[in-house]
Design a protein around this motif. Structure first.
Motif, short mmCIF file in Angstrom:
data_model
loop_
_atom_site.label_atom_id
_atom_site.label_comp_id
_atom_site.label_asym_id
_atom_site.label_seq_id
_atom_site.Cartn_x
_atom_site.Cartn_y
_atom_site.Cartn_z
N THR A 169 -2.73 -3.02 -6.73
CA THR A 169 -3.38 -1.93 -7.43
C THR A 169 -2.32 -1.02 -8.02
O THR A 169 -1.34 -0.68 -7.35
CB THR A 169 -4.29 -1.12 -6.48
N LEU A 184 2.19 -5.18 -4.44
CA LEU A 184 1.16 -4.25 -4.88
C LEU A 184 0.12 -4.98 -5.72
O LEU A 184 0.45 -5.74 -6.65
CB LEU A 184 1.78 -3.12 -5.70
N GLN A 203 0.85 -1.20 0.00
CA GLN A 203 0.00 0.00 0.00
C GLN A 203 0.88 1.25 0.00
O GLN A 203 1.89 1.30 0.72
CB GLN A 203 -0.92 0.00 1.23
N ILE A 204 0.48 2.21 -0.80
CA ILE A 204 1.15 3.51 -0.85
C ILE A 204 0.13 4.56 -0.46
O ILE A 204 -0.86 4.78 -1.18
CB ILE A 204 1.72 3.80 -2.24
N PRO A 238 -0.44 2.12 -8.75
CA PRO A 238 -0.37 3.40 -8.01
C PRO A 238 -0.54 4.60 -8.95
O PRO A 238 0.41 5.34 -9.22
CB PRO A 238 1.00 3.36 -7.36
#
Length: 505
Positions: free
Chosen positions: A179, A177, A155-156, A181
């Motif tokens: 998704t 990851l 997550q970012i 970003p």
């Protein structure tokens, strides 16, 4: 008291003598803090000029009190677990490279790098980071390259890169990851100068196709070795990238799972496209008028569910969702519609749709739209592309003219006179149009010589006269001219071989 001050005191009090006034002044400055001291190199580190390496020292905490003169600090292959705000005691104004790879870092406090403001390269690879929190990289305003390879980042958070305005290359491969970003490119707090993003070896299954069509025009994005789900939109993207020779896809074609037979399996091209070669079309419209541009090679009616993308000079649009505030839209049949064309709409438009085949080099799914004066539009577009070529051509031409003038002047004023009189009274060895007149020694002896050196006389062409018995001087001709053209890499080389007229018989 500082170590340097102690050494100076020990040297100046030998034999009970009084201190030197200069030494006393230095000691006073040291006490007042005006002269900075340099921390000694730790015994478990290696210090060489501007490099400090504490790699492989089994450190469980960041060393405190390191010398601040370093431009490169290597703390890799240790047992570090966190990066706190106070991990350095003073600012590292010269530090440009910090290596923290191959540790066990799972926590980075906010503003932990505030005392290293001039970092250009930061390596945090092979650690245990899971989340990139907001403002985690505060203070790194000059950072250009960030390596986060081999962590567990899933997550970012928004604002994680809000302060790294100079970041150009970001490596996020071998992480978790799921998704894409997209905020790195679209959020206001994202790095505005990011042109390289490595997302290979993650867990991405879906991609924002429309956004990638726009972003990939100015950024290099690596996506190989991700479990991508095949659909018509993804196939259209991959085919388009292959036609554009997009390096991240061309270099790693075998590592994209959604390729080859997947096109036939998802049936994206059933009766929707023709096998006619794609040819670029030109369209011209006046400002304010409506215009419809059909997708090259797309037959009507279009298969239900087939998504058609158009890459415009500014953004990308598709046939399933439109922006009500925009005057550009894609109709369900794949046609691009201009609802009142604007002057800035002039440019190249590319239709991206799953075709089930690779484009030939001669094919082009493009449409060129010119709004208003076609001459101005085309000239402006051409000038942007070849301004450097025009400059090079003009510079080469000017240089050639200057060199030619210099050679002519050297020939006229520095070449020894070779003219001789022939038996018939004519000149031999001089041209028919420009004759170099040599000074006659008899004129020198008789005092009739008026000037020294050589003179150039330009003779007017004479009309043909059958009564004139003096033979005419032949005009210079080319007996042998060889021209060779070689086409290689889009360039042509032409060579000429000329025969010197002075050696002609």
């Amino acid at each position: 008291m500082h170590a340097v001050a102690s050494q100076l005191l020990g040297r100046t009090n030998v034999g009970g003598s009084c201190c030197n006034p200069a030494v006393e002044a230095m000691l006073l400055l040291l006490c007042l803090g005006f002269i900075p001291t340099v921390a000694p190199c730790p015994p478990y580190c290696l210090c060489a000029s501007d490099i400090i390496s504490c790699s492989g020292s089994n450190l469980s905490a960041l060393p405190f009190g390191l010398p601040s003169y370093a431009t490169r600090l290597d703390l890799s292959h240790n047992a570090l677990r966190a990066v706190h705000v106070d991990w350095v005691s003073q600012p590292f104004h010269w530090l440009t490279t910090l290596v923290l790879s191959w540790n066990s870092i799972s926590q980075i406090e906010v503003a932990a790098f505030i005392l290293t403001p001039h970092l250009l390269h930061l390596d945090l690879s092979s650690n245990q980071l899971r989340v990139l929190n907001s403002s985690i990289f505060t203070g790194l305003t000059e950072l250009k390259e960030l390596l986060l390879i081999g962590n567990q980042i899933a997550q970012i958070m928004p604002g994680a890169f809000s302060d790294v305005n100079s970041l150009q290359r970001l490596y996020l491969s071998v992480n978790s990851l799921t998704t894409f970003p997209l905020g790195l490119f679209e959020d206001p707090g994202g790095p505005p100068n990011l042109t390289f993003l490595d997302l290979s070896h993650n867990r991405l299954s879906k991609l924002p196709i429309q956004s990638l069509l726009s972003v990939s025009r100015h950024a290099v994005i690596y996506l190989q070795e991700n479990p991508l789900l095949c659909d018509c939109a993804l196939i259209a993207l991959l085919e388009y990238w292959l036609w554009k020779q997009y390096r991240p896809l061309v270099d790693f074609q075998g590592e994209y799972q959604c390729r080859g037979t997947a096109v036939r399996e998802v049936k994206c091209t059933h009766g929707g496209l023709s096998d006619v070669p794609l040819v670029a079309e030109n369209y011209q419209v006046e400002p304010g008028e409506w215009l419809r541009v059909p997708c090259p090679g797309l037959k009507l009616p279009v298969q239900e569910g087939l998504i058609v993308f158009w890459v415009t000079p500014k953004t990308a649009v598709n046939s399933t969702a439109g922006d009500p505030s925009s005057h550009l839209s894609v109709l369900p049949n794949g046609t691009l519609e201009f609802q009142g064309a604007l002057m800035e709409d002039s440019g190249i438009y590319e239709c991206v749709v799953a075709r089930g085949r690779y484009y030939d080099l001669e094919e082009s799914p493009e449409a060129r739209v010119m709004v208003g004066n076609s001459t101005i539009s085309s000239t402006t577009s051409l000038a942007r592309r070849s301004s450097s070529e025009h400059f090079n051509t003009a510079f080469t031409t000017l240089a050639s003219c200057v060199i030619s003038i210099i050679l002519v002047l050297l020939y006229l004023y520095l070449t020894p006179c070779q003219c001789r009189e022939s038996r018939g009274g004519g000149s031999r060895g001089c041209g028919a149009r420009a004759i170099i007149l040599c000074s006659d020694p008899r004129e020198v002896e008789s005092g009739q010589r008026r000037a020294n050196g050589k003179r150039v006389v330009f003779l007017e062409p004479q009309a043909d006269d059958s009564d004139i018995s003096v033979p005419k001087t032949p005009v210079m001709t080319l007996d042998h001219v060889s021209t060779e053209g070689i086409l290689k890499n889009g360039s042509r080389t032409v060579g000429h071989t000329l025969t010197d007229p002075t050696h002609m018989t």
